[in-house]
Scaffold this motif. Structure first.
Motif, PDB file in Angstrom:
ATOM      1  N   LEU A   7      -1.145  -2.017  -8.231  1.00 40.31           N
ATOM      2  CA  LEU A   7      -0.313  -1.056  -7.675  1.00 40.31           C
ATOM      3  C   LEU A   7       0.874  -1.510  -6.902  1.00 40.31           C
ATOM      4  N   ASP A   8       1.995  -1.271  -7.195  1.00 39.74           N
ATOM      5  CA  ASP A   8       3.221  -1.489  -6.460  1.00 39.74           C
ATOM      6  C   ASP A   8       2.855  -0.399  -5.124  1.00 39.74           C
ATOM      7  N   LEU A   9       3.848  -0.843  -4.115  1.00 39.23           N
ATOM      8  CA  LEU A   9       3.577  -0.121  -2.939  1.00 39.23           C
ATOM      9  C   LEU A   9       4.821   1.179  -3.041  1.00 39.23           C
ATOM     10  N   ASP A  10       6.096   0.545  -2.475  1.00 39.72           N
ATOM     11  CA  ASP A  10       7.198   1.417  -2.398  1.00 39.72           C
ATOM     12  C   ASP A  10       7.759   2.164  -3.719  1.00 39.72           C
ATOM     13  N   THR A  19       3.261   6.552   3.791  1.00 45.19           N
ATOM     14  CA  THR A  19       1.951   6.708   4.226  1.00 45.19           C
ATOM     15  C   THR A  19       1.470   7.017   2.473  1.00 45.19           C
ATOM     16  N   ILE A  20      -0.115   6.584   2.751  1.00 42.11           N
ATOM     17  CA  ILE A  20      -0.950   6.977   1.297  1.00 42.11           C
ATOM     18  C   ILE A  20      -1.715   8.489   1.526  1.00 42.11           C
ATOM     19  N   SER A  21      -1.659   9.425   0.633  1.00 41.79           N
ATOM     20  CA  SER A  21      -2.186  10.433   0.972  1.00 41.79           C
ATOM     21  C   SER A  21      -3.814  10.307   0.868  1.00 41.79           C
ATOM     22  N   ALA A  22      -4.380  11.252   1.526  1.00 45.31           N
ATOM     23  CA  ALA A  22      -5.597  11.241   1.437  1.00 45.31           C
ATOM     24  C   ALA A  22      -6.262  11.512   0.260  1.00 45.31           C
ATOM     25  N   TYR A  23      -5.561  12.404  -0.643  1.00 47.58           N
ATOM     26  CA  TYR A  23      -5.985  12.549  -1.970  1.00 47.58           C
ATOM     27  C   TYR A  23      -6.067  11.316  -2.832  1.00 47.58           C
ATOM     28  N   ALA A  45       6.556  -8.592   2.711  1.00 49.81           N
ATOM     29  CA  ALA A  45       5.732  -9.872   3.164  1.00 49.81           C
ATOM     30  C   ALA A  45       4.317  -9.169   3.503  1.00 49.81           C
ATOM     31  N   GLU A  46       3.391 -10.401   3.225  1.00 44.59           N
ATOM     32  CA  GLU A  46       2.071  -9.871   3.518  1.00 44.59           C
ATOM     33  C   GLU A  46       1.666  -9.035   4.773  1.00 44.59           C
ATOM     34  N   ARG A  47       2.153  -9.406   5.947  1.00 39.88           N
ATOM     35  CA  ARG A  47       1.879  -8.755   7.215  1.00 39.88           C
ATOM     36  C   ARG A  47       2.311  -7.391   7.405  1.00 39.88           C
ATOM     37  N   ASN A  48       3.323  -7.260   6.532  1.00 43.01           N
ATOM     38  CA  ASN A  48       4.109  -5.871   6.422  1.00 43.01           C
ATOM     39  C   ASN A  48       3.322  -4.936   5.694  1.00 43.01           C
ATOM     40  N   ALA A  49       2.851  -5.582   4.587  1.00 45.19           N
ATOM     41  CA  ALA A  49       1.869  -5.094   3.500  1.00 45.19           C
ATOM     42  C   ALA A  49       0.665  -4.418   4.071  1.00 45.19           C
ATOM     43  N   LYS A  50       0.054  -5.218   4.546  1.00 42.61           N
ATOM     44  CA  LYS A  50      -1.383  -4.896   5.285  1.00 42.61           C
ATOM     45  C   LYS A  50      -1.329  -3.942   6.229  1.00 42.61           C
ATOM     46  N   ALA A  51      -0.160  -3.615   6.844  1.00 37.89           N
ATOM     47  CA  ALA A  51      -0.015  -2.363   7.842  1.00 37.89           C
ATOM     48  C   ALA A  51      -0.223  -1.266   7.052  1.00 37.89           C
ATOM     49  N   HIS A  52       0.297  -1.086   5.610  1.00 38.77           N
ATOM     50  CA  HIS A  52       0.290  -0.110   4.841  1.00 38.77           C
ATOM     51  C   HIS A  52      -0.849   0.111   4.063  1.00 38.77           C
ATOM     52  N   ALA A 123      14.151   1.819   9.567  1.00 40.02           N
ATOM     53  CA  ALA A 123      12.978   2.082   8.821  1.00 40.02           C
ATOM     54  C   ALA A 123      11.950   1.463   9.767  1.00 40.02           C
ATOM     55  N   PRO A 124      11.195   2.615  10.558  1.00 40.55           N
ATOM     56  CA  PRO A 124      10.198   2.165  11.837  1.00 40.55           C
ATOM     57  C   PRO A 124       9.058   1.592  11.067  1.00 40.55           C
ATOM     58  N   ASP A 125       8.754   1.692   9.824  1.00 39.98           N
ATOM     59  CA  ASP A 125       7.612   1.116   9.367  1.00 39.98           C
ATOM     60  C   ASP A 125       7.791  -0.356   9.024  1.00 39.98           C
ATOM     61  N   TRP A 126       8.813  -1.001   9.313  1.00 44.44           N
ATOM     62  CA  TRP A 126       9.161  -2.367   8.690  1.00 44.44           C
ATOM     63  C   TRP A 126       8.265  -3.425   9.271  1.00 44.44           C
ATOM     64  N   GLY A 127       7.642  -3.377  10.507  1.00 41.82           N
ATOM     65  CA  GLY A 127       6.621  -4.108  10.961  1.00 41.82           C
ATOM     66  C   GLY A 127       7.414  -5.123  11.782  1.00 41.82           C
TER      67      GLY A 127
END
Length: 257
Positions: A7-10, A19-23, A45-52, A123-127
């Motif tokens: 699964l790709d993220l963005d 975000t990833i929805s509850a559904y 990057a790995e650390r950034n991805a793990k936060a998501h 992008a506040p989610d940048w990490g």
């Protein structure tokens, strides 16, 4: 039989608000209960991805667009530039843009950027990111991204070191530089060798050019409705947009019925 989801993220798993929805989380949990493993494949990057991905806890993480692949604490594969190659690419980028370009660098444990505007305002989610002007930069890069005006500049930069390839991201004027062997598809092949899961038993989801190979070659390749046209053409199927939980809706319809 699908045994692993890639699964790709963005633009794919993440909604616009990152975000990833509850559904979607509940559908992935149902897949896992059926014995299907989950891998995330991202340019982050790995650390950034793990936060998501903390809420879904993927079994495998492909980060920096395939340059770094981990299963838990185990590194399955890595493919990056030497310190000298990293320095050459950055210096060439500065030269062809008259020192006006912004540059981001992913290493195995940190991200660097000579940003003009604090990235967290963009992008506040940048990490976490380290600000640097790259003077005497001594790091081995997994992935380098440079903001450029023309693809000809990317060609010049890639040609400055052996085995370097570039890809333009679909959003904005950012170009990614990696080692030729670093790709999501090569990461998928390394995972297959490590786990014994055949590529034909994997389903890949994505929206951008860097997802095309794995979408084309995995057992099932699914493009998002918001994907580039060329990605859709490479896919076996097309699902809804990331904003519509397209991944989860496809999984529920095809793997959980």
């Amino acid at each position: 039989m699908i045994r692993l989801l890639i699964l790709d993220l963005d633009g794919t798993l993440l909604r616009r608000d990152k975000t990833i929805s509850a559904y979607t989380r509940s559908v992935l949990e149902r897949c896992r209960a059926k014995g299907i493993q989950i891998a995330v494949a991202t340019a982050r990057a790995e650390r950034n991805a793990k936060a998501h991905t903390e809420l879904i806890q993927p079994d495998i993480l492909i980060s920096s667009n395939g340059a770094w692949v981990t299963m838990g604490e185990t590194v399955i594969s890595s493919c990056g530039f030497t310190r000298e190659e990293t320095k050459t690419i950055i210096e060439t980028g500065f030269r062809v843009t008259n020192h006006t370009c912004e540059v981001t660098v992913d290493t195995a444990d940190r991200s660097f950027w000579n940003y003009k505007t604090d990235p967290h305002l963009i992008a506040p989610d940048w990490g976490e990111v380290c600000c640097t002007d790259y003077t005497d930069f001594q790091e081995e890069a997994l992935k380098i991204c440079i903001e450029l005006k023309r693809p000809e500049e990317a060609e010049t930069i890639a040609g400055s070191v052996t085995g370097c390839v570039w890809t333009k991201f679909s959003d904005g004027d950012w170009y990614q530089f990696t080692k030729e062997a670093a790709s999501k598809w090569n990461a998928v092949r390394a995972i297959s060798q490590q786990t014994g899961i055949a590529v034909s038993d994997m389903a890949a989801f994505g929206d951008d050019r860097v997802d095309m190979e794995m979408i084309r070659h995995c057992g099932i390749g699914v493009a998002m409705e918001n994907a580039l046209d060329e990605v859709k053409q490479a896919a076996d199927d097309i699902t809804g947009t990331n904003e519509e939980d397209g991944v989860a809706r496809w999984l529920e319809a095809h793997l959980l019925t």
